[in-house]
Design a protein around this motif. Structure first.
Motif, PDB file in Angstrom:
ATOM      1  N   LYS A 171      63.791 -19.096  -1.178  1.00 59.82           N
ATOM      2  CA  LYS A 171      64.467 -18.830   0.196  1.00 59.82           C
ATOM      3  C   LYS A 171      65.599 -17.675   0.014  1.00 59.82           C
ATOM      4  CE  LYS A 171      64.151 -23.810   1.120  1.00 59.82           C
ATOM      5  NZ  LYS A 171      64.747 -25.069   1.498  1.00 59.82           N
ATOM      6  N   LYS A 172      65.714 -17.059   1.289  1.00 61.36           N
ATOM      7  CA  LYS A 172      66.559 -16.083   1.166  1.00 61.36           C
ATOM      8  C   LYS A 172      67.898 -16.485   1.770  1.00 61.36           C
ATOM      9  CE  LYS A 172      63.105 -12.338   1.989  1.00 61.36           C
ATOM     10  NZ  LYS A 172      62.705 -11.331   3.043  1.00 61.36           N
ATOM     11  N   ARG A 173      68.912 -15.877   1.262  1.00 60.42           N
ATOM     12  CA  ARG A 173      70.288 -15.935   1.640  1.00 60.42           C
ATOM     13  C   ARG A 173      71.187 -14.767   2.020  1.00 60.42           C
ATOM     14  NH1 ARG A 173      68.114 -20.058   2.229  1.00 60.42           N
ATOM     15  NH2 ARG A 173      68.837 -22.176   1.646  1.00 60.42           N
ATOM     16  N   TRP A 174      71.506 -14.352   3.254  1.00 55.70           N
ATOM     17  CA  TRP A 174      72.529 -13.165   3.356  1.00 55.70           C
ATOM     18  C   TRP A 174      73.936 -13.752   3.462  1.00 55.70           C
ATOM     19  CZ3 TRP A 174      69.680  -9.153   3.138  1.00 55.70           C
ATOM     20  CH2 TRP A 174      68.407  -8.897   3.751  1.00 55.70           C
ATOM     21  N   ILE A 175      74.667 -12.908   2.552  1.00 58.83           N
ATOM     22  CA  ILE A 175      76.289 -13.020   2.488  1.00 58.83           C
ATOM     23  C   ILE A 175      76.758 -11.866   2.643  1.00 58.83           C
ATOM     24  CG2 ILE A 175      78.221 -13.913   1.124  1.00 58.83           C
ATOM     25  CD1 ILE A 175      76.143 -15.576  -0.263  1.00 58.83           C
ATOM     26  N   THR A 176      77.880 -11.691   3.367  1.00 60.06           N
ATOM     27  CA  THR A 176      78.467 -10.580   3.777  1.00 60.06           C
ATOM     28  C   THR A 176      80.100 -10.955   4.105  1.00 60.06           C
ATOM     29  OG1 THR A 176      76.812  -9.491   4.819  1.00 60.06           O
ATOM     30  CG2 THR A 176      78.692  -8.428   5.081  1.00 60.06           C
ATOM     31  N   ILE A 177      80.846  -9.918   3.626  1.00 62.51           N
ATOM     32  CA  ILE A 177      82.410 -10.169   3.709  1.00 62.51           C
ATOM     33  C   ILE A 177      82.913  -8.904   4.205  1.00 62.51           C
ATOM     34  CG2 ILE A 177      84.631 -10.239   2.575  1.00 62.51           C
ATOM     35  CD1 ILE A 177      83.505 -12.377   0.698  1.00 62.51           C
ATOM     36  N   ASN A 230      78.428  -4.819   1.945  1.00 62.98           N
ATOM     37  CA  ASN A 230      77.225  -4.416   2.727  1.00 62.98           C
ATOM     38  C   ASN A 230      76.041  -5.141   2.999  1.00 62.98           C
ATOM     39  OD1 ASN A 230      78.499  -1.780   2.705  1.00 62.98           O
ATOM     40  ND2 ASN A 230      77.734  -1.380   0.685  1.00 62.98           N
ATOM     41  N   GLY A 231      76.383  -6.529   2.559  1.00 60.55           N
ATOM     42  CA  GLY A 231      75.303  -7.503   2.873  1.00 60.55           C
ATOM     43  C   GLY A 231      74.525  -7.641   1.529  1.00 60.55           C
ATOM     44  N   GLU A 232      74.548  -8.880   1.135  1.00 60.54           N
ATOM     45  CA  GLU A 232      73.839  -9.370  -0.164  1.00 60.54           C
ATOM     46  C   GLU A 232      72.768 -10.256  -0.063  1.00 60.54           C
ATOM     47  OE1 GLU A 232      75.334  -9.512  -4.647  1.00 60.54           O
ATOM     48  OE2 GLU A 232      76.686 -10.247  -3.336  1.00 60.54           O
ATOM     49  N   LEU A 233      71.868  -9.949  -0.653  1.00 59.37           N
ATOM     50  CA  LEU A 233      70.510 -10.862  -0.437  1.00 59.37           C
ATOM     51  C   LEU A 233      70.472 -11.696  -1.802  1.00 59.37           C
ATOM     52  CD1 LEU A 233      67.774 -12.062   0.820  1.00 59.37           C
ATOM     53  CD2 LEU A 233      66.809  -9.831  -0.004  1.00 59.37           C
ATOM     54  N   PRO A 241      71.780  -5.513   8.275  1.00 64.00           N
ATOM     55  CA  PRO A 241      72.754  -4.139   8.719  1.00 64.00           C
ATOM     56  C   PRO A 241      73.853  -4.072   7.639  1.00 64.00           C
ATOM     57  CG  PRO A 241      73.231  -5.924  10.354  1.00 64.00           C
ATOM     58  CD  PRO A 241      72.094  -6.333   9.354  1.00 64.00           C
ATOM     59  N   SER A 242      74.342  -3.093   7.549  1.00 68.61           N
ATOM     60  CA  SER A 242      75.603  -2.708   6.586  1.00 68.61           C
ATOM     61  C   SER A 242      76.955  -2.827   7.512  1.00 68.61           C
ATOM     62  CB  SER A 242      75.569  -1.244   6.278  1.00 68.61           C
ATOM     63  OG  SER A 242      74.573  -0.981   5.156  1.00 68.61           O
ATOM     64  N   ILE A 243      77.844  -3.084   7.082  1.00 71.46           N
ATOM     65  CA  ILE A 243      79.212  -3.557   7.989  1.00 71.46           C
ATOM     66  C   ILE A 243      80.078  -2.134   7.654  1.00 71.46           C
ATOM     67  CG2 ILE A 243      81.444  -4.618   8.086  1.00 71.46           C
ATOM     68  CD1 ILE A 243      80.029  -7.143   7.377  1.00 71.46           C
ATOM     69  N   PRO A 244      80.410  -1.440   8.881  1.00 69.96           N
ATOM     70  CA  PRO A 244      81.025  -0.031   8.556  1.00 69.96           C
ATOM     71  C   PRO A 244      82.529  -0.316   8.056  1.00 69.96           C
ATOM     72  CG  PRO A 244      81.039  -0.851  10.976  1.00 69.96           C
ATOM     73  CD  PRO A 244      80.216  -1.821  10.109  1.00 69.96           C
TER      74      PRO A 244
END
Length: 318
Positions: free
Chosen positions: A231-237, A216-219, A185-188
């Motif tokens: 393998k997948k990694r999600w990173i969000t700031i 917004n979320g990086e895969l 999901p996107s961070i508003p």
């Protein structure tokens, strides 16, 4: 602000609950459609005028309202009860165990059997039921609240983000389009109350404009030499709360961790196990008084360098 002063009597103790009776689907006849408990505080003295969590005993910490997609309108209800007696340590411990799951239980049954059970009255406490009239005793043991208030809410896109943080994925019929597709999901980033007083530096704004996926979320797809699996990694700031969220994605189930960037002790970048192919390990160590764990992320080197720069900027901003 939760106010209850108009309902209380001198030298009595009270219990406050916040419940959502529509947590699954308020149009469903499913027998498992039970309430979800968001907050429970007991032993609140009638003299409390400041903070119920400080003056009373928290059985269940507050958790925000996060209605699932397609689950209709949720009624979120505050309930105030007068206790028949002061809950002793044994009762507090048993209540914490009872509410630990937050769902598939009955708060009303707990109220009648615990806080409104005159037979549990401890003669050594100063909230004895001996001074109650028969009518008052009947009302208390019935389990009826002496105060009630509430509000309604529905799903919005922001909910997906909070579900992601908790590692929660609703049943299929209550998954949003993003959740059903397994998307982060996107961070508003639009203005809201938590952002009105936050000023971002031009350097941070540069990252927001130049590298939007960092917010917004990086895969990241990472191939392991050991098992040859991608393998997948999600990173969000989130730049306004200055928090980094990251997760491993496996079988459509997200396990999410986070760290407050203003509580960082050190941020380092080292060559990882795949450094010969351009990977590096970003290591974020929190301060000693932080509840966060040390974060180690193996990322493509250029990406890791960008994250290190941005995290350093956010960790130094106040």
């Amino acid at each position: 602000i939760v106010s209850y002063k108009d309902y209380v009597r001198k030298d009595k103790f009270y219990t406050l609950l916040l419940v959502d009776p529509d947590a699954i689907n308020n149009t469903s006849n499913n027998s498992n459609n039970r309430e979800y408990i968001h907050w429970v505080v007991v032993n609140i003295p009638s003299s409390s005028t400041h903070n119920v969590t400080e003056d009373g005993n928290t059985i269940l910490p507050y958790e925000g309202i996060m209605p699932s997609y397609n689950s209709g309108t949720h009624r979120c209800i505050f309930l105030l009860y007068e206790q028949s007696h002061f809950l002793v340590e044994k009762e507090v411990k048993a209540s914490k165990t009872y509410f630990s799951s937050r769902s598939n239980l009955s708060s009303h049954n707990w109220v009648k059997n615990t806080i409104c059970n005159i037979n549990n009255n401890n003669n050594n406490n100063n909230n004895s039921s001996d001074d109650l009239t028969d009518e008052e005793k009947d009302y208390i043991i019935s389990g009826y609240p002496i105060g009630i208030n509430g509000f309604t809410c529905e799903w919005s896109e922001d909910v997906d983000h909070y579900h992601f943080q908790l590692g929660f994925k609703p049943p299929q019929q209550y998954q949003s389009p993003s959740q059903a597709q397994g998307k982060l999901p996107s961070i508003p980033l639009s203005s809201n109350n938590s952002q009105e007083n936050v000023t971002l530096s031009n350097e941070i704004k540069y990252f927001m404009d130049s590298f939007p996926n960092m917010f917004n979320g990086e895969l990241i797809l990472k191939t392991s030499n050991k098992d040859m699996l991608s393998k997948k990694r999600w990173i969000t700031i989130h730049p306004y709360t200055k928090t980094l969220h990251w997760a491993k994605s496996q079988a459509n189930s997200h396990i999410t961790k986070h760290i407050k960037l203003t509580d960082c002790k050190s941020i380092t970048l080292e060559g990882g196990s795949n450094s010969n192919t351009g990977y590096g390990v970003l290591k974020i160590v929190p301060n000693e008084n932080s509840n966060d764990d040390t974060v180690k992320l193996e990322l493509p080197m250029e990406m890791a360098q960008n994250y290190k720069k941005l995290i350093s900027l956010l960790s130094n901003s106040r």
